[in-house]
Structures are given as C-alpha cells and as structure tokens.
Design an enzyme around this catalytic site. Structure first.
Site, PDB file in Angstrom:
ATOM      1  CB  CYS A 256      -0.921   0.004   1.214  1.00 41.57           C
ATOM      2  SG  CYS A 256      -2.069  -1.367   1.220  1.00 41.57           S
TER       3      CYS A 256
HETATM    4  N1  LIG Z   1      -2.903  -6.121   1.999  1.00 38.11           N
HETATM    5  C1  LIG Z   1      -3.354  -5.092   2.685  1.00 38.11           C
HETATM    6  O1  LIG Z   1      -3.059  -4.955   3.860  1.00 38.11           O
HETATM    7  C2  LIG Z   1      -4.261  -4.050   2.050  1.00 38.11           C
HETATM    8  C3  LIG Z   1      -4.831  -3.074   2.894  1.00 38.11           C
HETATM    9  C4  LIG Z   1      -5.698  -2.142   2.337  1.00 38.11           C
HETATM   10  C5  LIG Z   1      -5.962  -2.173   0.972  1.00 38.11           C
HETATM   11  N2  LIG Z   1      -5.386  -3.127   0.151  1.00 38.11           N
HETATM   12  C6  LIG Z   1      -5.746  -3.128  -1.262  1.00 38.11           C
HETATM   13  O2  LIG Z   1      -6.603  -4.245  -1.504  1.00 38.11           O
HETATM   14  C7  LIG Z   1      -6.367  -4.762  -2.830  1.00 38.11           C
HETATM   15  C8  LIG Z   1      -6.025  -6.240  -2.757  1.00 38.11           C
HETATM   16  O3  LIG Z   1      -4.809  -6.397  -2.023  1.00 38.11           O
HETATM   17  P1  LIG Z   1      -4.339  -7.787  -1.442  1.00 38.11           P
HETATM   18  O4  LIG Z   1      -3.243  -7.472  -0.491  1.00 38.11           O
HETATM   19  O5  LIG Z   1      -5.484  -8.588  -0.955  1.00 38.11           O
HETATM   20  O6  LIG Z   1      -3.756  -8.486  -2.770  1.00 38.11           O
HETATM   21  P2  LIG Z   1      -3.327 -10.028  -2.946  1.00 38.11           P
HETATM   22  O7  LIG Z   1      -2.330 -10.054  -4.042  1.00 38.11           O
HETATM   23  O8  LIG Z   1      -3.002 -10.619  -1.619  1.00 38.11           O
HETATM   24  O9  LIG Z   1      -4.662 -10.753  -3.434  1.00 38.11           O
HETATM   25  C9  LIG Z   1      -5.278 -10.495  -4.639  1.00 38.11           C
HETATM   26  C10 LIG Z   1      -5.897 -11.783  -5.155  1.00 38.11           C
HETATM   27  O10 LIG Z   1      -6.632 -11.475  -6.342  1.00 38.11           O
HETATM   28  C11 LIG Z   1      -6.492 -12.551  -7.238  1.00 38.11           C
HETATM   29  N3  LIG Z   1      -6.851 -12.098  -8.581  1.00 38.11           N
HETATM   30  C12 LIG Z   1      -6.148 -11.332  -9.440  1.00 38.11           C
HETATM   31  N4  LIG Z   1      -6.872 -11.094 -10.557  1.00 38.11           N
HETATM   32  C13 LIG Z   1      -8.062 -11.718 -10.382  1.00 38.11           C
HETATM   33  C14 LIG Z   1      -9.235 -11.833 -11.172  1.00 38.11           C
HETATM   34  N5  LIG Z   1      -9.344 -11.247 -12.371  1.00 38.11           N
HETATM   35  N6  LIG Z   1     -10.263 -12.559 -10.682  1.00 38.11           N
HETATM   36  C15 LIG Z   1     -10.183 -13.168  -9.476  1.00 38.11           C
HETATM   37  N7  LIG Z   1      -9.105 -13.092  -8.685  1.00 38.11           N
HETATM   38  C16 LIG Z   1      -8.064 -12.369  -9.132  1.00 38.11           C
HETATM   39  C17 LIG Z   1      -5.046 -12.983  -7.062  1.00 38.11           C
HETATM   40  O11 LIG Z   1      -4.820 -14.296  -7.540  1.00 38.11           O
HETATM   41  C18 LIG Z   1      -4.882 -12.849  -5.547  1.00 38.11           C
HETATM   42  O12 LIG Z   1      -5.207 -14.059  -4.890  1.00 38.11           O
HETATM   43  C19 LIG Z   1      -5.265  -3.890  -3.421  1.00 38.11           C
HETATM   44  O13 LIG Z   1      -5.848  -2.855  -4.160  1.00 38.11           O
HETATM   45  C20 LIG Z   1      -4.579  -3.319  -2.195  1.00 38.11           C
HETATM   46  O14 LIG Z   1      -3.945  -2.086  -2.481  1.00 38.11           O
HETATM   47  C21 LIG Z   1      -4.549  -4.068   0.692  1.00 38.11           C
END
Ligand SMILES: NC(=O)c1ccc[n+]([C@@H]2O[C@H](COP(=O)([O-])OP(=O)(O)OC[C@H]3O[C@@H](n4cnc5c(N)ncnc54)[C@H](O)[C@@H]3O)[C@@H](O)[C@H]2O)c1
Length: 451
Positions: free
Chosen positions: A289
């Site tokens: 992030c």
């Molecule tokens: N990790 C955090 O602490 C956090 C906190 C706040 C916001 N965010 C935001 O949340 C969002 C997700 O982050 P995350 O950490 O969970 O990412 P991540 O990489 O852990 O998980 C994303 C998942 O989406 C899947 N994916 C990708 N394309 C896809 C599709 N077309 N259909 C279905 N699944 C698909 C991937 O295989 C993966 O499992 C991002 O925008 C991030 O900036 C993350």
C-alpha cells in the site's frame, strides 16, 4: 420491467441483506479478500470466494490456508457456513453482492496498473443481473469506479443493464459502490469490526445496500457522497502515512548527525495529548500500500495539470532509506577495519513489517541487492520465510540461514523487528549489530550501531 418491478428488486435485495441470506461473492482471495470472506461467513452469509489462482482455490476447498495469521480452523468453520472457493465466473450470476479485492500495483513505469480491476470487471459483466450490488475495494485513484469499472460493466453485460444513478431509477438497474479496505495486518489493537467502513455509492440506493451489507460485519459505516470521494479518502489516509514517515525519516537522519536519539524524541512528543501522532522511522517503505498508492494519485493529478509535491518529496526521502542503511552498515564495518566487500552479513527480518508474512515491496529486498552489489556475502533469517524466491522486481533465490551460528557473521543487520526474536541473546552472540528499527533500544552494548 416497470418501476414497480425495480422497487420490488430493491426491496428483495434489502431484505436478503437484512436476513443475511444474501449470497456474497468476493473476487480475489488474497490478504484482503480472504479475511473479508471469513467475516461475512462468521455472520452467517453464504460466501463464495473467486480467484484466478487455481492453487488458492484448491487449498481453500481442501480446508487449508496460505496466510499465516489465518488458521485452517477458520477456513473449515467458514466451510460449515457454506463457504466455497471457485475460479468459475459463471457463478457470479448467483451472487447478490460482489466485492472486488484484486491487486492494484504499479507497472514498470511506476504508473497505475489497473489490469486486475479491468480483468475482473470484464468477467463479472458477462454474468450481471438486475439488482446485484458490485463494490470495488481495491485501492485506486479517484475516478476508477466510474470511469473504468462502470463502463466495462455496462458495455459488456449481455442484458444491456445500466447502473442505478442518482435521480434516474432504471428498470434494469444494478448497483455500484466503492468502499476502501482499511485493514492493518499484524495490528491486533483494533478489532476488525471496530474499523469504520467508508462507502461511496453511485446512487443513494447503492449506498444504502452497501451500508446494509457492510453494517453486518462492521460496527459503523461512513457514507460519502460519491465513489470518487471514497477513493480519495483511502488515498488521503495512505498519503498521510507516507508523508509523515518521510518526515520522521528525515528527522532521524538529522538526529543521527546531531547525536540525538530520535526514538526517545518521538516517544516524548507522543505524550502530547493533542495535535501530534507518532510515526516511526525505518529502513524504507514496504508493503502493497504505502509505497504504491500515493503514485496512483500523482499519476491522476497530472491529468488535472497538478503536481503533488508532498508525494514526490516523501517518495524521494523514503526511497533513499535503504541506501542510508547500507551506507551505515559500511561505516559500522569500517570501524571494525572491515569492508562491505567480502563481509558476511546476516539480515534479520525480511518481511516488510514486524510479525507479518508479507514480503511485498519490502526494503529488505532492496538492501540485500545493494549489499550484494558491493560484494557482501548476504544471508537472511526470517521466521515467516524459509525461502526468498523470484518476485516482480527481484530474483534473489535464497534459503533461510540458521540463527545457531550468528557469531560467524561480520555483521547482523536488523531490518524487520519481529517480536519473536530474542534480541538480548542476538546481541550477546553477534560480533556487530546494525539496528535500523530500534529493536535493541533497551539493550546497552558497544556492539550496537543504530541507524
Ligand atoms: N494487503 C493489505 O493490507 C491491504 C490493505 C488495504 C488495501 N489493500 C488493497 O486491496 C487490494 C487487494 O490487495 P491484497 O493485499 O489482498 O492483494 P493479494 O495479491 O493478496 O490478493 C489479490 C488476489 O486477487 C487474485 N486475482 C487477481 N486477478 C483476479 C481476477 N481477475 N479474478 C479473481 N481473482 C483475481 C489474485 O490471484 C490474488 O489471490 C489492493 O488494491 C490493495 O492495495 C490491501
């Protein structure tokens, strides 16, 4: 379909949400999507987790977990509530609410990469039906929901459905909102339920449906007027962190020169009951992030002929920190009449922050690469990572070293202050410790160099 039919669809959607019989589909079973799926499941909702990664789907359907802090028992408890994982987008048609939690990284040019949002919107569009609520949670620049996701959903759905917009009730409407994720992995001081959920609907009914949905798992929802306001809220929060971390990093560099302990200063300033919030310096920004999100806004700002100078300056200070850590390590070795070139260095902690199993954008990776470039022989230890493989920007391929022979290293460099480490015994056994995290603050030893 008549207006009465629309009202009927809305009524049904609301009553399913209130009764917790609404079927919730979550796109992206990652660090954000999977815990969210479990929260809805705990509250009795039938939840389906969608992911393109077949391995994750199989692990979840086998009752397993791939995120350290989520025990398998939680997945199995959710399964008893009807939780399943799938890669089949056709099942979107069965969902009442769909929440998108896919990655939003930067591309090689450090510009927003919306390909995951676009890909999931395209796949959802093919199975849209009237009355469905589609919520985007991925962090992104203001305008993404309306300018990128919405046109895809409207143009690609075979039924010609349109999203409900303010003041224009449509007989074939579906509902759209943006609601940012605010999770802070590893932070156990605030219960997830206690974190208020900001919601920006495209239309008042969308906001109402999203508030009903999230109101079942969060104690408080905070409606804002538009999806763009909700998108900007998330960026303000993360940019605030990024800028303040840069400020304390700069203060630390000056304090080191002046012989002042910046951590002592921050903790003293933190006793002020108003107008000051504590941020701590470190070896550089990490995680999915804070190093990434500000650039989503600076990219968008250019379309408005606007330069986001705070973001650029903070980025400049923060990206310099791994270089500072490497220079401090070289200086510490120099005092022992050793050079970086040829020295054995053990990096302690490679996760981007303490007590998490997340390596994304970790400054440790940059530090390892910089040290190797200078000819150092680098090993690492981290309780969460037996191996470091190939990432998007790094190809380190290293195996975790043992802590048993810590005395053989010319220097132990603390990059991540995991709470599992026994710092007094590490200090006792090591020849030299460079501490970039204040992990050894209560230990008095000539072997420690704080940087
Ligand atoms: N990790 C955090 O602490 C956090 C906190 C706040 C916001 N965010 C935001 O949340 C969002 C997700 O982050 P995350 O950490 O969970 O990412 P991540 O990489 O852990 O998980 C994303 C998942 O989406 C899947 N994916 C990708 N394309 C896809 C599709 N077309 N259909 C279905 N699944 C698909 C991937 O295989 C993966 O499992 C991002 O925008 C991030 O900036 C993350």
């Amino acid at each position: 379909m008549t207006l009465d039919a629309t009202t009927e669809i809305q009524r049904e959607a609301k009553s399913r949400l209130q009764a917790r019989t609404a079927r919730v589909g979550i796109i992206g079973m990652g660090y954000v999507g999977l815990p969210l799926a479990l929260l809805f499941s705990e509250q009795g909702f039938p939840v389906s987790g969608f992911d393109v990664d077949q391995r994750k789907v199989e692990v979840l359907n086998g009752g397993g977990s791939y995120i350290c802090r989520i025990p398998e028992t939680e997945i199995q408890a959710a399964q008893k509530q009807g939780f399943t994982a799938t890669s089949e987008y056709a099942r979107i048609a069965d969902m009442d609410a769909v929440i998108i939690c896919v990655p939003t990284p930067l591309n090689e040019q450090r510009e927003p990469d919306l390909s995951y949002i676009i890909g999931s919107a395209e796949a959802i569009a093919l199975h849209l039906r009237p009355g469905q609520l589609i919520v985007l949670e991925s962090t992104t620049y203001p305008g993404t929901t309306e300018e990128v996701m919405l046109p895809i959903l409207e143009q690609l759905n075979p039924l010609g459905l349109k999203a409900a917009r303010k003041g224009s009730p449509d007989a074939k409407a579906f509902y759209v909102a943006f609601s940012p994720e605010r999770e802070d992995p590893g932070n156990n001081t605030v219960a997830r339920r206690e974190i208020p959920k900001v919601i920006g609907g495209l239309d008042p009914v969308a906001s109402e449906l999203a508030s009903l949905l999230y109101g079942s798992i969060f104690n408080r929802t905070v409606p804002v007027s538009t999806p763009a306001a909700a998108e900007m809220t998330k960026l303000l929060e993360n940019i605030y962190r990024c800028v303040n971390i840069a400020l304390v990093n700069e203060m630390k560099l000056l304090s080191l020169r002046m012989g002042i302990d910046i951590w002592e200063v921050i903790n003293a300033a933190g006793t002020k009951p108003f107008g000051f919030q504590k941020f701590y310096p470190g070896p550089g920004l990490g995680g999915h992030c804070i190093p990434v999100d500000p650039y989503y806004l600076s990219w968008k700002a250019k379309q408005f002929d606007f330069q986001t100078r705070f973001i650029e300056l903070a980025g400049d200070v923060n990206t310099n920190m791994p270089y500072h850590v490497v220079a401090s390590t070289a200086a510490a070795l120099n005092r022992h009449k050793k050079s970086l070139n040829g020295s054995e260095i053990l990096i302690l902690g490679v996760a981007y922050k303490p007590d998490v199993d997340d390596l994304r954008e970790s400054p440790a990776l940059t530090i390892i690469e910089l040290l190797q470039k200078e000819g150092a022989k680098v090993s690492y230890h981290d309780p969460y990572f037996p191996h470091i493989g190939k990432g998007r920007r790094y190809d380190l391929r290293m195996d975790r070293a043992s802590l048993a022979d810590i005395a053989r290293y010319d220097c132990v460099l603390i990059v991540t202050n995991h709470s599992d480490y026994d710092y007094p015994s590490i200090v006792r056994d090591a020849q030299l410790i460079v501490d970039s995290r204040y992990a050894t603050h209560d230990i008095d030893s000539d072997k420690i160099v704080r940087c």
